[in-house]
Design a protein around this motif. Structure first.
Motif, PDB file in Angstrom:
ATOM      1  N   THR A  79       0.805  -1.235  -0.073  1.00  0.00           N
ATOM      2  CA  THR A  79       0.015   0.104   0.087  1.00  0.00           C
ATOM      3  C   THR A  79       0.793   1.384   0.130  1.00  0.00           C
ATOM      4  OG1 THR A  79      -0.092   0.375   2.430  1.00  0.00           O
ATOM      5  CG2 THR A  79      -1.796  -1.218   1.310  1.00  0.00           C
TER       6      THR A  79
ATOM      7  N   LYS B 214      -6.393   1.845   8.205  1.00  0.00           N
ATOM      8  CA  LYS B 214      -5.707   0.713   7.806  1.00  0.00           C
ATOM      9  C   LYS B 214      -5.494  -0.372   9.125  1.00  0.00           C
ATOM     10  CE  LYS B 214      -3.833  -2.507   5.286  1.00  0.00           C
ATOM     11  NZ  LYS B 214      -4.848  -3.173   4.414  1.00  0.00           N
TER      12      LYS B 214
ATOM     13  N   THR C 295       0.291   4.437   1.755  1.00  0.00           N
ATOM     14  CA  THR C 295      -0.582   5.127   2.842  1.00  0.00           C
ATOM     15  C   THR C 295       0.268   6.520   2.737  1.00  0.00           C
ATOM     16  OG1 THR C 295      -0.671   3.172   4.324  1.00  0.00           O
ATOM     17  CG2 THR C 295      -0.952   5.182   5.080  1.00  0.00           C
TER      18      THR C 295
END
Length: 64
Positions: A25, A36, A27
């Motif tokens: 991911t 998350k 972020t």
């Protein structure tokens, strides 16, 4: 303060779980990270922003 064997093992498991969850991911914000971690069943009350030591000390430096 040194960790006991059980504490180190538990910490290592959390580190592995979180690292795997964020591996693929990108972020981009504290809010996204918080969301998350909540999706991994970490209570919102234990998720806190940490100081950005890399920005303050330079990427790759070690803190003394």
């Amino acid at each position: 303060m040194p960790l006991t064997g059980i504490e180190k093992c538990s910490g290592d498991e959390h580190t592995k779980r979180i690292s795997e969850a964020f591996k693929s991911t990108k972020t981009t914000s504290y809010q996204a990270m918080h969301k998350k971690l909540e999706s991994l069943d970490y209570p919102a009350s234990v998720v806190h922003a940490m100081p950005d030591h890399a920005a303050r000390h330079g990427q790759g430096s070690t803190c003394a």
